[in-house]
Design a protein around this motif. Structure first.
Motif, PDB file in Angstrom:
ATOM      1  N   ILE A  92       0.836  -1.201   0.000  1.00 29.25           N
ATOM      2  CA  ILE A  92       0.000   0.000   0.000  1.00 29.25           C
ATOM      3  C   ILE A  92       0.873   1.254   0.000  1.00 29.25           C
ATOM      4  N   GLN A  93       1.912   1.244   0.815  1.00 30.05           N
ATOM      5  CA  GLN A  93       2.817   2.391   0.863  1.00 30.05           C
ATOM      6  C   GLN A  93       3.513   2.603  -0.480  1.00 30.05           C
ATOM      7  N   LEU A  94       3.923   1.501  -1.118  1.00 32.77           N
ATOM      8  CA  LEU A  94       4.585   1.605  -2.420  1.00 32.77           C
ATOM      9  C   LEU A  94       3.637   2.173  -3.467  1.00 32.77           C
ATOM     10  N   SER A  95       2.400   1.745  -3.450  1.00 37.73           N
ATOM     11  CA  SER A  95       1.430   2.255  -4.427  1.00 37.73           C
ATOM     12  C   SER A  95       1.178   3.747  -4.220  1.00 37.73           C
ATOM     13  N   ILE A  96       1.200   4.199  -2.969  1.00 38.70           N
ATOM     14  CA  ILE A  96       1.032   5.633  -2.705  1.00 38.70           C
ATOM     15  C   ILE A  96       2.200   6.424  -3.288  1.00 38.70           C
ATOM     16  N   VAL A  97       3.422   5.926  -3.077  1.00 37.75           N
ATOM     17  CA  VAL A  97       4.610   6.614  -3.590  1.00 37.75           C
ATOM     18  C   VAL A  97       4.569   6.705  -5.120  1.00 37.75           C
ATOM     19  N   ILE A  98       4.182   5.617  -5.778  1.00 36.80           N
ATOM     20  CA  ILE A  98       4.080   5.623  -7.245  1.00 36.80           C
ATOM     21  C   ILE A  98       3.026   6.619  -7.697  1.00 36.80           C
ATOM     22  N   PHE A  99       1.913   6.659  -6.996  1.00 40.14           N
ATOM     23  CA  PHE A  99       0.839   7.580  -7.351  1.00 40.14           C
ATOM     24  C   PHE A  99       1.305   9.032  -7.206  1.00 40.14           C
ATOM     25  N   ILE A 100       2.029   9.326  -6.132  1.00 43.16           N
ATOM     26  CA  ILE A 100       2.543  10.678  -5.917  1.00 43.16           C
ATOM     27  C   ILE A 100       3.494  11.078  -7.033  1.00 43.16           C
ATOM     28  N   ALA A 101       4.420  10.163  -7.394  1.00 44.67           N
ATOM     29  CA  ALA A 101       5.392  10.463  -8.442  1.00 44.67           C
ATOM     30  C   ALA A 101       4.690  10.763  -9.765  1.00 44.67           C
ATOM     31  N   GLY A 102       3.688   9.938 -10.111  1.00 50.02           N
ATOM     32  CA  GLY A 102       2.954  10.182 -11.348  1.00 50.02           C
ATOM     33  C   GLY A 102       2.208  11.498 -11.331  1.00 50.02           C
ATOM     34  N   SER A 103       1.644  11.852 -10.177  1.00 52.74           N
ATOM     35  CA  SER A 103       0.894  13.105 -10.064  1.00 52.74           C
ATOM     36  C   SER A 103       1.812  14.312 -10.222  1.00 52.74           C
ATOM     37  N   MET A 104       2.963  14.289  -9.560  1.00 52.49           N
ATOM     38  CA  MET A 104       3.890  15.417  -9.630  1.00 52.49           C
ATOM     39  C   MET A 104       4.410  15.618 -11.055  1.00 52.49           C
ATOM     40  N   LEU A 105       4.765  14.515 -11.719  1.00 53.99           N
ATOM     41  CA  LEU A 105       5.279  14.619 -13.083  1.00 53.99           C
ATOM     42  C   LEU A 105       4.194  15.063 -14.055  1.00 53.99           C
ATOM     43  N   ALA A 106       2.956  14.613 -13.828  1.00 53.97           N
ATOM     44  CA  ALA A 106       1.848  15.038 -14.685  1.00 53.97           C
ATOM     45  C   ALA A 106       1.634  16.549 -14.577  1.00 53.97           C
ATOM     46  N   GLY A 107       1.841  17.097 -13.380  1.00 53.86           N
ATOM     47  CA  GLY A 107       1.686  18.536 -13.200  1.00 53.86           C
ATOM     48  C   GLY A 107       2.711  19.358 -13.957  1.00 53.86           C
ATOM     49  N   LEU A 108       3.822  18.738 -14.333  1.00 58.06           N
ATOM     50  CA  LEU A 108       4.873  19.435 -15.083  1.00 58.06           C
ATOM     51  C   LEU A 108       4.706  19.316 -16.587  1.00 58.06           C
ATOM     52  N   SER A 109       3.678  18.631 -17.036  1.00 61.29           N
ATOM     53  CA  SER A 109       3.496  18.344 -18.464  1.00 61.29           C
ATOM     54  C   SER A 109       3.323  19.626 -19.271  1.00 61.29           C
ATOM     55  N   GLN A 110       3.951  19.606 -20.475  1.00 63.84           N
ATOM     56  CA  GLN A 110       3.851  20.744 -21.386  1.00 63.84           C
ATOM     57  C   GLN A 110       3.039  20.419 -22.637  1.00 63.84           C
ATOM     58  N   SER A 111       2.580  19.184 -22.754  1.00 62.32           N
ATOM     59  CA  SER A 111       1.767  18.771 -23.894  1.00 62.32           C
ATOM     60  C   SER A 111       0.801  17.689 -23.444  1.00 62.32           C
ATOM     61  N   VAL A 112      -0.230  17.468 -24.244  1.00 62.84           N
ATOM     62  CA  VAL A 112      -1.201  16.435 -23.902  1.00 62.84           C
ATOM     63  C   VAL A 112      -0.551  15.059 -23.937  1.00 62.84           C
ATOM     64  N   GLU A 113       0.361  14.842 -24.904  1.00 61.05           N
ATOM     65  CA  GLU A 113       1.031  13.544 -25.009  1.00 61.05           C
ATOM     66  C   GLU A 113       1.838  13.234 -23.756  1.00 61.05           C
ATOM     67  N   THR A 114       2.561  14.224 -23.249  1.00 56.36           N
ATOM     68  CA  THR A 114       3.336  14.028 -22.019  1.00 56.36           C
ATOM     69  C   THR A 114       2.420  13.791 -20.832  1.00 56.36           C
ATOM     70  N   LEU A 115       1.344  14.529 -20.772  1.00 59.76           N
ATOM     71  CA  LEU A 115       0.382  14.360 -19.684  1.00 59.76           C
ATOM     72  C   LEU A 115      -0.174  12.933 -19.674  1.00 59.76           C
ATOM     73  N   ILE A 116      -0.513  12.419 -20.841  1.00 59.21           N
ATOM     74  CA  ILE A 116      -1.043  11.056 -20.931  1.00 59.21           C
ATOM     75  C   ILE A 116      -0.015  10.047 -20.441  1.00 59.21           C
ATOM     76  N   ALA A 117       1.260  10.248 -20.799  1.00 58.94           N
ATOM     77  CA  ALA A 117       2.307   9.313 -20.384  1.00 58.94           C
ATOM     78  C   ALA A 117       2.441   9.257 -18.867  1.00 58.94           C
ATOM     79  N   TRP A 118       2.445  10.419 -18.207  1.00 66.11           N
ATOM     80  CA  TRP A 118       2.587  10.418 -16.751  1.00 66.11           C
ATOM     81  C   TRP A 118       1.322   9.947 -16.056  1.00 66.11           C
ATOM     82  N   ARG A 119       0.182  10.093 -16.733  1.00 55.97           N
ATOM     83  CA  ARG A 119      -1.054   9.558 -16.165  1.00 55.97           C
ATOM     84  C   ARG A 119      -1.019   8.031 -16.096  1.00 55.97           C
ATOM     85  N   VAL A 120      -0.234   7.414 -16.981  1.00 59.52           N
ATOM     86  CA  VAL A 120      -0.059   5.963 -16.915  1.00 59.52           C
ATOM     87  C   VAL A 120       0.615   5.579 -15.598  1.00 59.52           C
TER      88      VAL A 120
END
Length: 531
Positions: A92-120
């Motif tokens: 559970i803790q590991l899944s939270i960390v992965i979710f946080i990392a994806g969220s932070m990187l998605a917030g830095l997205s400069q294009s829809v394609e990049t946003l989709i990748a980090w949403r994965v």
């Protein structure tokens, strides 16, 4: 032969936890689920602004949602199997960390394609939270008592569902913050959840040889991906009846066959096929697919309808979804309490599934002029149905499967619910895009360029002249009813499946107690069952 007697396990590991101890252990898990649901609903309500700002299309709008659902869907069975092999707390803790990392990187997205990748990446963590929280609850709490605690989980989801759009709307409407903060806002909650989990959650760690079915994971991901990519691109990038469609369908079909063959031979299959021998599990999975369409389809396309067609701000759109959340909160909490009191659950599943069908039937009548109070009534009915079915389907399955399969069975239900949502969002998005294109083409003056036909996206709304912009908004409003009509027809399958489920009285043993009882029974030792 010498027998080693282990020291008594902590009370949390004995399956006999008090109400206070259960609440303490649940605190971190419920907060983790709150983080996941909050982040999902914040983004869902902000998507019209995000896609318009990044000049995305209707297909890309759909894929921002679908990418997360696809990753969570494909990874859910993996997390479930890992829960049967490793520490549930650590996972559970590991899944939270992965979710946080994806969220932070998605917030830095400069294009829809990049946003989709980090949403994965975000979806990988979400898949873990969806499966593991249910599994940990099953390990701690008996099915008979799990109803009222499942009501707490439903309440947390309801609060996150109503709080997410409101918070997202506030962030989007605040000029010095903006939509990127929709991805950052859950980080503080996640940090607190990690601390709470470390202090309060204590479950036994399974120690045995580990065999992860990596080949099964690969074939499963390939099958789901082929289907979703085909549904998204067909009709726009290539024709439905074309060589490309045939290749995608062939690839998906071969991947499904390869997955089934792999699961029959794997030592530790990701989705044990023996689970489908149980009637309750099979029927609950069929119903979960339909409920998945209801959950994700309603939230995704409702926000788009309110903002694009009706012109409400993200904040106002969030407020207008309160009736659906209220229905979900009341029905999930009340049904959980009543199920724990009486030990019967099927009537709530039947009533909830019927309410889902009725709710979608009512929503299928909306257009760009539907009165908001009437829409609120429709949403309350739908929310009531979802609240009575979503958690209780998992409960029905957990009550019937063997304790050693709790993780795999729980994740299977979550997997197919996510699969229903993933396929539903893709299919319904394609239906909406085609319907909007048809309405716009019909509304254009004779001889006008067919700029809106076939591939109308949200970018057209930002760039079009006023007359065409009004035509687009009206078309989105009139086209959304078609999406809800199809959702209602799919939900009928849930009613039929639930009607054939055989009700079994809820057990009074927790998952850990059942696991020890089953182990003792295999060893030929006397077992004292607790009812």
């Amino acid at each position: 032969m010498t027998t080693t007697v282990d020291a008594p396990a902590p009370v949390e590991q004995q399956g006999g936890m008090s109400h206070r101890q259960i609440l303490e252990a649940l605190s971190g898990m419920l907060l983790a689920m709150f983080v996941a649901m909050l982040s999902s609903t914040v983004v869902s309500n902000a998507l019209p602004t995000i896609i318009t700002d990044l000049r995305g299309s209707q297909s890309q709008y759909t894929w921002v949602i679908t990418a997360t659902l696809l990753a969570s869907t494909a990874s859910t069975p993996v997390w479930g199997k890992l829960a049967d092999l490793f520490s549930k707390k650590l996972l559970i803790q590991l899944s939270i960390v992965i979710f946080i990392a994806g969220s932070m990187l998605a917030g830095l997205s400069q294009s829809v394609e990049t946003l989709i990748a980090w949403r994965v990446l975000q979806g990988l963590g979400l898949g873990g939270l969806q499966a593991l929280v249910q599994i940990a609850m099953a390990a701690m709490i008996s099915p008979r008592e799990r109803g009222r605690y499942s009501g707490l989980l439903g309440g947390v989801m309801a609060v996150a569902t109503v709080g997410g759009p409101l918070l997202g709307g506030l962030l989007v409407d605040t000029s010095w913050l903006g939509w990127r903060w929709c991805f950052y806002v859950g980080v503080p909650f996640a940090a607190v959840a990690l601390v709470l989990l470390q202090r309060t959650l204590h479950l036994p760690v399974t120690k045995r040889d580990v065999h992860i079915d990596y080949l099964g994971v690969a074939f499963l991901a390939a099958a789901v991906s082929s289907l979703l990519i085909w549904v998204t691109l067909a009709g726009n990038t290539f024709a439905w009846s074309s060589t490309e469609s045939a290749l995608f369908l062939a690839g998906g079909g071969l991947s499904v066959i390869a997955f089934l063959v792999t699961e029959t031979r794997a030592k530790e299959p990701i989705v044990p096929l023996r689970l489908f021998r149980d009637r309750t599990t099979t029927l609950a999975i069929i119903a979960s697919i339909a409920i998945g369409v209801a959950m994700f389809g309603a939230s995704v396309f409702l926000g788009q309808y309110l903002q694009i067609s009706r012109g409400y701000s993200p904040t106002a759109a969030g407020l207008l979804t309160v009736p659906m959340v209220a229905g979900l909160l009341v029905s999930s909490t009340a049904s959980g309490i009543l199920i724990s009191r009486y030990g019967r659950w099927k009537a709530f599943l039947v009533g909830g599934s019927l309410a889902v069908v009725v709710g979608f039937g009512l929503l299928s009548t909306i257009d760009h002029e539907t009165p908001m109070p009437l829409l609120g009534v429709f949403l309350f009915v739908l929310g009531t149905g979802i609240g009575m079915t979503m958690q209780n389907l998992v409960l029905a399955v957990q009550n019937t499967v063997a304790a050693q399969d709790l993780g795999a069975a729980s994740s299977a239900v979550a997997f197919f619910r996510s699969l229903g949502g993933t396929v539903g969002v893709s299919v319904l998005g394609a239906v909406l895009s085609a319907r909007v294109g048809t309405l716009i083409t019909a509304g254009l003056p004779a001889g006008a360029a067919s700029s809106g036909s076939g591939s109308v996206g949200l970018a057209d709304l930002a760039d079009a002249p006023p007359a065409i912009r009004e035509l687009i908004t009206v078309s989105y409003g009139d086209g959304t009813g078609r999406v809800f009509l199809i959702s209602g027809l799919v939900a009928v399958a849930a009613v039929v499946a639930i009607a054939f489920i055989r009700e079994v009285a809820l057990s009074g043993e927790s998952g850990e107690e059942r696991l020890r009882s089953e182990a003792a029974a295999k060893a030929g030792e006397p077992v004292l069952a607790r009812r």
